[in-house]
Design a protein around this motif. Structure first.
Motif, PDB file in Angstrom:
ATOM      1  N   ARG A 123       0.851  -1.190   0.000  1.00  0.00           N
ATOM      2  CA  ARG A 123       0.000   0.000   0.000  1.00  0.00           C
ATOM      3  C   ARG A 123       0.888   1.241   0.000  1.00  0.00           C
ATOM      4  O   ARG A 123       2.021   1.189   0.448  1.00  0.00           O
ATOM      5  CB  ARG A 123      -0.824   0.060   1.294  1.00  0.00           C
ATOM      6  N   ASP A 124       0.333   2.356  -0.464  1.00  0.00           N
ATOM      7  CA  ASP A 124       1.032   3.588  -0.129  1.00  0.00           C
ATOM      8  C   ASP A 124       0.381   4.142   1.132  1.00  0.00           C
ATOM      9  O   ASP A 124      -0.648   3.636   1.584  1.00  0.00           O
ATOM     10  CB  ASP A 124       1.063   4.581  -1.285  1.00  0.00           C
ATOM     11  N   GLY A 125       0.994   5.147   1.714  1.00  0.00           N
ATOM     12  CA  GLY A 125       0.615   5.568   3.054  1.00  0.00           C
ATOM     13  C   GLY A 125      -0.796   6.116   3.199  1.00  0.00           C
ATOM     14  O   GLY A 125      -1.270   6.337   4.301  1.00  0.00           O
ATOM     15  N   ASP A 126      -1.507   6.329   2.088  1.00  0.00           N
ATOM     16  CA  ASP A 126      -2.830   6.917   2.208  1.00  0.00           C
ATOM     17  C   ASP A 126      -3.893   5.914   2.630  1.00  0.00           C
ATOM     18  O   ASP A 126      -4.918   6.288   3.172  1.00  0.00           O
ATOM     19  CB  ASP A 126      -3.240   7.558   0.874  1.00  0.00           C
ATOM     20  N   ALA A 127      -3.635   4.649   2.370  1.00  0.00           N
ATOM     21  CA  ALA A 127      -4.636   3.642   2.698  1.00  0.00           C
ATOM     22  C   ALA A 127      -4.160   2.816   3.886  1.00  0.00           C
ATOM     23  O   ALA A 127      -2.982   2.505   3.982  1.00  0.00           O
ATOM     24  CB  ALA A 127      -4.858   2.738   1.497  1.00  0.00           C
ATOM     25  N   SER A 161       8.636   3.302   3.966  1.00  0.00           N
ATOM     26  CA  SER A 161       8.025   3.875   2.765  1.00  0.00           C
ATOM     27  C   SER A 161       6.506   3.890   2.894  1.00  0.00           C
ATOM     28  O   SER A 161       5.837   4.735   2.314  1.00  0.00           O
ATOM     29  CB  SER A 161       8.482   3.153   1.494  1.00  0.00           C
ATOM     30  N   TYR A 162       5.956   2.968   3.668  1.00  0.00           N
ATOM     31  CA  TYR A 162       4.507   3.007   3.886  1.00  0.00           C
ATOM     32  C   TYR A 162       4.130   4.153   4.825  1.00  0.00           C
ATOM     33  O   TYR A 162       3.172   4.882   4.582  1.00  0.00           O
ATOM     34  CB  TYR A 162       4.020   1.678   4.486  1.00  0.00           C
ATOM     35  N   PHE A 163       4.886   4.315   5.908  1.00  0.00           N
ATOM     36  CA  PHE A 163       4.427   5.170   7.000  1.00  0.00           C
ATOM     37  C   PHE A 163       4.886   6.626   6.897  1.00  0.00           C
ATOM     38  O   PHE A 163       4.216   7.533   7.384  1.00  0.00           O
ATOM     39  CB  PHE A 163       4.921   4.583   8.329  1.00  0.00           C
ATOM     40  N   CYS A 164       6.014   6.862   6.277  1.00  0.00           N
ATOM     41  CA  CYS A 164       6.645   8.182   6.391  1.00  0.00           C
ATOM     42  C   CYS A 164       6.487   9.019   5.116  1.00  0.00           C
ATOM     43  O   CYS A 164       6.561   8.497   4.013  1.00  0.00           O
ATOM     44  CB  CYS A 164       8.126   8.027   6.708  1.00  0.00           C
ATOM     45  N   GLN A 165       6.316  10.329   5.301  1.00  0.00           N
ATOM     46  CA  GLN A 165       6.208  11.225   4.156  1.00  0.00           C
ATOM     47  C   GLN A 165       7.585  11.624   3.642  1.00  0.00           C
ATOM     48  O   GLN A 165       7.777  11.862   2.470  1.00  0.00           O
ATOM     49  CB  GLN A 165       5.426  12.501   4.523  1.00  0.00           C
ATOM     50  N   ARG A 213      -1.295   9.503  13.999  1.00  0.00           N
ATOM     51  CA  ARG A 213      -0.677  10.613  13.265  1.00  0.00           C
ATOM     52  C   ARG A 213      -1.749  11.476  12.603  1.00  0.00           C
ATOM     53  O   ARG A 213      -1.716  12.693  12.688  1.00  0.00           O
ATOM     54  CB  ARG A 213       0.280  10.066  12.200  1.00  0.00           C
ATOM     55  N   LYS A 214      -2.712  10.816  11.984  1.00  0.00           N
ATOM     56  CA  LYS A 214      -3.716  11.569  11.227  1.00  0.00           C
ATOM     57  C   LYS A 214      -4.725  12.248  12.145  1.00  0.00           C
ATOM     58  O   LYS A 214      -5.101  13.392  11.927  1.00  0.00           O
ATOM     59  CB  LYS A 214      -4.444  10.625  10.257  1.00  0.00           C
ATOM     60  N   ARG A 261      -0.636   5.066  12.337  1.00  0.00           N
ATOM     61  CA  ARG A 261      -1.098   5.927  11.256  1.00  0.00           C
ATOM     62  C   ARG A 261      -2.326   6.732  11.694  1.00  0.00           C
ATOM     63  O   ARG A 261      -2.427   7.933  11.419  1.00  0.00           O
ATOM     64  CB  ARG A 261      -1.431   5.048  10.059  1.00  0.00           C
TER      65      ARG A 261
END
Lengths: 347, 338
Positions: free
Chosen positions: A271-275, B220-224, B202-203, B199
């Motif tokens: 996944r990318d971080g948005d989901a 790569s999933y968690f960090c901007q 954070r949001k 997550r």
């Protein structure tokens, strides 16, 4: 129907049938491994993948004859080169272990003896299984160290385990495992304790041993990535059972068991971080008093009434793939949908 | 202070003295530059990831940000306030704002305390309401409840213990969480649950994160944004998507391509690095990566530390190969450049 000539060559190198490992506990016998079928052919790399408590390591120990009390093999057959291993005397089994079949353990620091130089420990393995002179053994050790990619074998042979890095120690364990020319190596999480770039080196080494030395490899891992990287066929274990058997490609593109599909959805790379990531609620059950039901049913998004009333059948798909699930044929389960992290840009 | 980032780390150096021999305390032999000039910033609600291998200095950065270590040089600022040299007493109100989540939940939770007591401790320390109802509120935030509150940590699973670790960290309503390998010890299905929880924190709470991991897919999933460490230095930094898809530094490329399976490069395209990371006691001169670099140019790499060059993806990388790109000053290296 294809006619298969009857010869030793068509027998798999390793064949495990209906293996059951029991561990007596105060609450009753725990079925840590329950009805596992598994084969490894000559020159093949086969993976066993599963989470903690799935029974993958105990399966490996049972094959090696390394189960320690109170765990016992309570059912099943393990054949190696057509020979029933459980029919062998302990002494004979011991001669086989370390020569014809050997094992690479996860944590090289605990698998090596801290008070002897690593060269001495490799020497002991060779001495036990051959009649080589000390001089030839010395030469063989240096040759082995060089073969597993160790620069300066003389110096390293004299070193103690604590003086070596994790990657070097794992190379030493691999050298010990192949010292007496085994036809089967079982590697239990061989790179779990290592850094990513060192892991890549060790995986490459294992690949080379299979390709060049004709060794067959049974790889035990919790990491789908490693299994996809190295293995031709994969067994997915859950709560002591093989729930799916497939080629690495099928496993990722067209999984047939909901557990396999669910695990793929849990991977951060999917996944990318948005989901949010998919999760599997609940925990792996401990199987003490097995009932006739699917062991994954209470965590499965596709479960129906029958899943908790009867044991699911093993349904087969083509030559290799099978899954222990009522709905394996009717469901189209998502595989790994992600593009690779490195999409095109890397050389 | 309005324009100041939540966390700013400026040219951080942490050096340790190495000693040898039986009378160790007497003899100083040299020093290890565990962290050797690191700069980055984290905004509220943002996660900054630090990836790197063992010994690269990741955890030393975490300990410095927490001020569990006193940096040798450089500055650490929270909301623009320099905390680098604050006394323990002066740090105390700030400790509420910055909390830590650890990797090993077995050793980071007191086995003699119940879940209720573990989560209550920070509240008592700061004189905040800590009745059972409040504890249950905090536990609910991490997905636990009545069934867990009276248990001891060894009666819980690894995933549940990590939820307790997170509950303790958020009990004081911090603004920044430093998480050091928070999911490395967990199975993949449990790892997904914990990453989803972090997550949502954070949001929904707008927490900032410094997430340290050896696992590129987790970062790569968690960090901007992400920084890649090698031997005490950040070698590349930038928005995660561009660093992952278009890595500029040869080490970043090798690290990403080493991820096994379908997440990294195919086996035949993999960049295999020679050897292992050098001993940080005597790091190589010039670019610290030159001893393993597959595209080393020659004496320039062995002699001069590489300057920071802008990368196409909006970050920077410290590599002589990028000399056609514009340079940025060391003092600007921590700035967010998007």
């Amino acid at each position: 129907m294809r006619l298969i000539p009857i010869s030793a060559a068509t027998d798999p190198l390793l064949e495990v049938r209906d293996l059951q490992v029991r561990i007596p506990t105060r609450r009753g016998d725990l079925l840590a491994v329950d009805g596992v079928d598994l084969t490894v052919g000559a020159g093949e790399i086969v993976g066993v993948v599963g989470e903690s408590g799935s029974g993958k390591t105990l399966t490996a120990y049972a094959i090696m004859g390394l189960l320690s009390a109170p765990a016992v093999i309570s059912r099943g057959v393990i054949r190696f080169r057509g020979q029933d291993l459980q029919a062998l005397a302990a002494e004979e089994r011991g001669r086989m272990r370390g020569s014809a079949m050997s094992m690479v353990f996860q944590e090289p620091l605990t698998a090596l003896n801290p008070v002897f130089p690593v060269g001495t420990q490799i020497r002991d393995v060779i001495r036990r299984h051959t009649n080589l002179s000390d001089r030839s053994i010395r030469g063989r050790i240096l040759e082995l160290l060089d073969h597993v990619g160790i620069a300066g074998p003389e110096r390293v042979a004299a070193a103690y385990p604590f003086e070596l890095s994790g990657g070097m120690r794992q190379r030493i364990l691999i050298a010990m495992a192949i010292a007496c020319g085994p036809s089967l190596v079982i590697a239990d999480e061989p790179t779990t304790a290592l850094d990513t770039t060192i892991q890549a080196q060790i995986l490459e080494l294992l690949r080379r041993l299979v390709r060049d030395d004709g060794i067959s490899l049974l790889l035990i891992s919790h990491d789908f990535g490693i299994v996809a990287d190295l293995c031709q066929r994969v067994y997915v274990m859950y709560a002591g059972q093989v729930v799916e058997h497939a080629t690495a490609g099928q496993l990722f593109d067209r999984p047939r068991h909901p557990y396999t599909s669910a695990l793929l959805g849990c991977m951060p790379a999917a996944r990318d971080g948005d989901a949010p990531l998919d999760t599997i609620e609940g925990t792996v059950p401990t199987v003490i008093d097995p009932k006739a039901l699917c062991r994954f049913a209470d965590r499965c998004g596709y479960a129906q009434a029958r899943c908790t009333e009867q044991s699911p059948p093993r349904q087969t798909f083509g030559v290799v793939q099978d899954a222990l699930c009522f709905r394996a044929a009717e469901l189209t389960l998502p595989g790994l949908v992600t593009p690779s992290l490195t999409d095109g840009v890397l050389p | 202070m309005s324009d100041e980032p939540l966390l700013k780390v400026e040219n951080l150096h942490v050096h340790f003295a190495t000693r040898r021999g039986l009378l160790a305390s007497r003899r100083r032999m040299g020093q290890v530059k565990a962290v050797d000039g690191v700069s980055f910033e984290v905004a509220s609600g943002e996660a900054f990831g630090i990836v790197g291998e063992s010994g690269s200095g990741k955890s030393t950065i975490a300990a410095s940000v927490m001020r569990l270590l006193r940096p040798t040089a450089g500055r650490i600022l929270i909301d623009g306030l320099d905390i680098t040299h604050l006394s323990e007493a002066a740090l105390r109100p700030l400790r509420r704002e910055v909390q830590m989540v650890f990797q090993d939940t077995k050793s980071s939770l007191n086995p003699y305390l119940t879940v209720e007591q573990i989560v209550r401790e920070p509240l008592i320390t700061y004189g905040l309401p800590s009745d059972r109802v409040r504890i249950l509120e905090i536990l609910a935030r991490v997905g636990l409840g009545e069934a867990h509150i009276d248990r001891y940590s060894n009666q819980l699973s690894g995933g549940q213990r990590q939820r307790i670790g997170i509950a303790r960290a958020i009990a004081l309503s911090p603004r920044l969480i430093v998480a050091d390998e928070p999911v490395s010890a967990l199975d993949v299905s449990i790892q997904a649950q914990i990453l989803n929880l972090l997550r949502s924190l954070r949001k929904e709470l707008g927490l900032g994160f410094v997430l340290i991991s050896h696992d590129i897919s987790v970062v790569s999933y968690f960090c901007q944004r992400v920084g890649v460490m090698y031997l005490g230095r950040l070698v590349e930094q930038g928005p995660t998507a561009s660093v992952m898809r278009q890595p500029s530094h040869p080490y970043t490329k090798a690290l990403i391509s080493a991820v096994p399976g379908r997440f990294g490069a195919r086996a035949e395209r993999r960049i295999l690095l020679r050897g292992e990371a050098p001993d940080p006691i005597s790091p190589p001169r010039g670019c610290a990566f030159h001893t393993r670099c597959p595209v080393k140019m020659g004496s320039i790499c062995e002699t001069f530390p590489p300057p920071y060059h802008r990368t196409a993806g909006g970050g920077w990388a410290a590599c002589h190969l990028l000399s056609s790109q514009s340079q940025i000053a060391e003092s600007q290296a921590g700035k967010v450049m998007i």
